[in-house]
Design a protein around this motif. Structure first.
Motif, short mmCIF file in Angstrom:
data_model
loop_
_atom_site.label_atom_id
_atom_site.label_comp_id
_atom_site.label_asym_id
_atom_site.label_seq_id
_atom_site.Cartn_x
_atom_site.Cartn_y
_atom_site.Cartn_z
N GLY A 102 0.91 -1.18 -0.03
CA GLY A 102 0.05 -0.06 0.11
C GLY A 102 0.87 1.30 -0.02
N GLY A 103 0.61 2.10 0.76
CA GLY A 103 1.48 3.29 0.89
C GLY A 103 0.63 4.11 1.64
N VAL A 104 1.32 5.52 1.83
CA VAL A 104 0.85 6.59 2.41
C VAL A 104 -0.56 7.09 1.61
CG1 VAL A 104 1.12 8.97 2.92
CG2 VAL A 104 2.93 7.34 3.52
N GLN A 105 -1.47 7.26 2.57
CA GLN A 105 -2.76 7.72 1.88
C GLN A 105 -3.40 8.99 2.10
OE1 GLN A 105 -4.41 5.40 0.16
NE2 GLN A 105 -2.91 3.80 0.83
N SER A 106 -4.32 9.57 1.38
CA SER A 106 -4.79 10.74 1.50
C SER A 106 -5.30 11.20 2.85
CB SER A 106 -5.58 11.40 0.36
OG SER A 106 -6.82 10.52 0.69
N GLN A 107 -5.46 12.60 3.09
CA GLN A 107 -5.92 13.00 4.68
C GLN A 107 -7.58 12.35 4.91
OE1 GLN A 107 -4.38 13.88 7.10
NE2 GLN A 107 -2.78 13.60 5.89
N ASP A 108 -8.15 12.35 3.38
CA ASP A 108 -9.72 12.03 3.43
C ASP A 108 -9.86 10.48 3.84
OD1 ASP A 108 -8.59 11.89 1.08
OD2 ASP A 108 -10.72 11.91 0.07
N VAL A 109 -8.87 9.99 3.31
CA VAL A 109 -8.80 8.37 3.32
C VAL A 109 -8.46 8.21 4.97
CG1 VAL A 109 -7.65 6.05 2.81
CG2 VAL A 109 -8.52 7.77 1.00
N VAL A 110 -7.46 8.91 5.36
CA VAL A 110 -7.17 8.44 6.89
C VAL A 110 -8.19 8.81 7.69
CG1 VAL A 110 -5.52 9.22 8.66
CG2 VAL A 110 -4.48 8.82 6.46
N ALA A 111 -9.15 9.85 7.48
CA ALA A 111 -10.33 10.23 8.39
C ALA A 111 -11.07 9.10 8.21
CB ALA A 111 -10.90 11.56 7.79
N ALA A 112 -11.42 8.58 6.94
CA ALA A 112 -12.37 7.64 6.88
C ALA A 112 -11.99 6.35 7.48
CB ALA A 112 -12.78 7.24 5.13
N TRP A 113 -10.61 6.03 7.49
CA TRP A 113 -10.07 4.77 8.37
C TRP A 113 -10.49 5.12 9.82
CZ3 TRP A 113 -8.59 0.03 7.49
CH2 TRP A 113 -7.99 -0.20 6.16
N GLN A 114 -10.15 6.22 10.30
CA GLN A 114 -10.42 6.54 11.75
C GLN A 114 -11.92 6.17 12.18
OE1 GLN A 114 -8.45 10.35 11.47
NE2 GLN A 114 -7.05 9.64 12.94
N LYS A 115 -12.77 6.78 11.21
CA LYS A 115 -14.18 6.84 11.72
C LYS A 115 -14.70 5.16 11.56
CE LYS A 115 -18.73 8.03 9.87
NZ LYS A 115 -19.45 8.72 8.58
N GLU A 116 -14.19 4.33 10.42
CA GLU A 116 -14.65 3.22 10.09
C GLU A 116 -14.30 2.02 11.11
OE1 GLU A 116 -17.11 1.96 8.04
OE2 GLU A 116 -17.43 4.15 7.96
N LEU A 117 -12.66 2.36 11.59
CA LEU A 117 -12.27 1.41 12.67
C LEU A 117 -13.07 1.68 13.91
CD1 LEU A 117 -8.30 1.57 11.86
CD2 LEU A 117 -10.16 -0.35 11.37
N GLY A 118 -13.67 2.61 14.19
CA GLY A 118 -14.47 2.81 15.43
C GLY A 118 -15.62 1.92 15.36
N THR A 119 -16.26 1.41 14.42
CA THR A 119 -17.29 0.67 14.17
C THR A 119 -17.15 -0.77 14.14
OG1 THR A 119 -17.32 0.53 11.46
CG2 THR A 119 -18.33 2.47 12.54
N VAL A 120 -15.90 -1.22 14.22
CA VAL A 120 -15.48 -2.65 14.31
C VAL A 120 -15.64 -2.88 15.94
CG1 VAL A 120 -13.78 -4.57 14.11
CG2 VAL A 120 -13.80 -2.53 12.46
N THR A 121 -16.77 -3.87 16.17
CA THR A 121 -17.06 -4.24 17.48
C THR A 121 -16.98 -5.88 17.63
OG1 THR A 121 -18.17 -2.39 17.60
CG2 THR A 121 -18.38 -3.43 19.49
N PRO A 122 -16.44 -6.21 18.68
CA PRO A 122 -15.26 -5.75 19.26
C PRO A 122 -13.99 -5.74 18.53
CG PRO A 122 -15.36 -8.00 20.04
CD PRO A 122 -16.57 -7.90 19.15
N PRO A 123 -13.06 -5.03 18.83
CA PRO A 123 -11.94 -4.66 17.92
C PRO A 123 -11.17 -6.22 18.09
CG PRO A 123 -11.67 -3.47 20.13
CD PRO A 123 -13.09 -3.94 19.86
N PRO A 124 -10.14 -6.25 17.06
CA PRO A 124 -9.48 -7.38 17.40
C PRO A 124 -8.63 -7.68 18.73
CG PRO A 124 -8.52 -5.94 15.81
CD PRO A 124 -9.66 -5.38 16.12
N ARG A 125 -8.50 -8.94 19.22
CA ARG A 125 -7.88 -8.85 20.44
C ARG A 125 -6.51 -8.48 20.31
NH1 ARG A 125 -4.38 -12.92 21.57
NH2 ARG A 125 -4.90 -14.03 19.70
#
Length: 132
Positions: free
Chosen positions: A66-89
């Motif tokens: 992969g590689g370094v991503q744009s700021q809008d993609v990073v923001a989407a990652w931050q938002k979407e990772l918060g919806t993974v419940t429960p997070p990985p062990r």
């Protein structure tokens, strides 16, 4: 082992070891993040139906293609990772550069560690070492 293939990601589920192996590729758009999150949810649900209780799944994410991503993609990652419940062990993320490491640190979850190679990442994921 079951898998999900996409041009931006690959998810391989190993329910016997309660392990997800994930590879991220290329430059992403926000739509790719949403598609990935849906696929990840499907993979986790599939593992649960095969006997992996919530909170038992560990994941290894390889970002080297992969590689370094744009700021809008990073923001989407931050938002979407918060919806993974429960997070990985445990979440082991393999990074290939200092710049990517800094970007992943911004998105990181509490039980995540960064590695520069797969062997060390897998050893930590499968160890009994405490998460700090």
């Amino acid at each position: 082992m079951a898998g999900i293939d996409d041009d931006k990601f690959r998810i391989i589920a190993d329910p016997k070891r309660h392990l997800l192996r994930i590879a991220l590729m290329g430059h992403w758009e926000v739509a790719d993040v949403l598609r990935y999150n849906a696929a990840l949810g499907d993979a986790v649900q599939g593992m649960r139906t095969q006997g992996c209780p919530p909170g038992s799944i560990a994941a290894m994410v390889d970002t080297r293609k992969g590689g370094v991503q744009s700021q809008d993609v990073v923001a989407a990652w931050q938002k979407e990772l918060g919806t993974v419940t429960p997070p990985p062990r445990r979440l082991a993320t393999i990074v290939s550069s200092a710049l990517l490491k800094r970007q992943v640190d911004r998105i990181a979850i509490a039980n995540q560690r960064l590695f520069d190679n797969e062997d060390d990442a897998m050893a930590w994921l499968l160890s009994g070492e405490d998460i700090r």
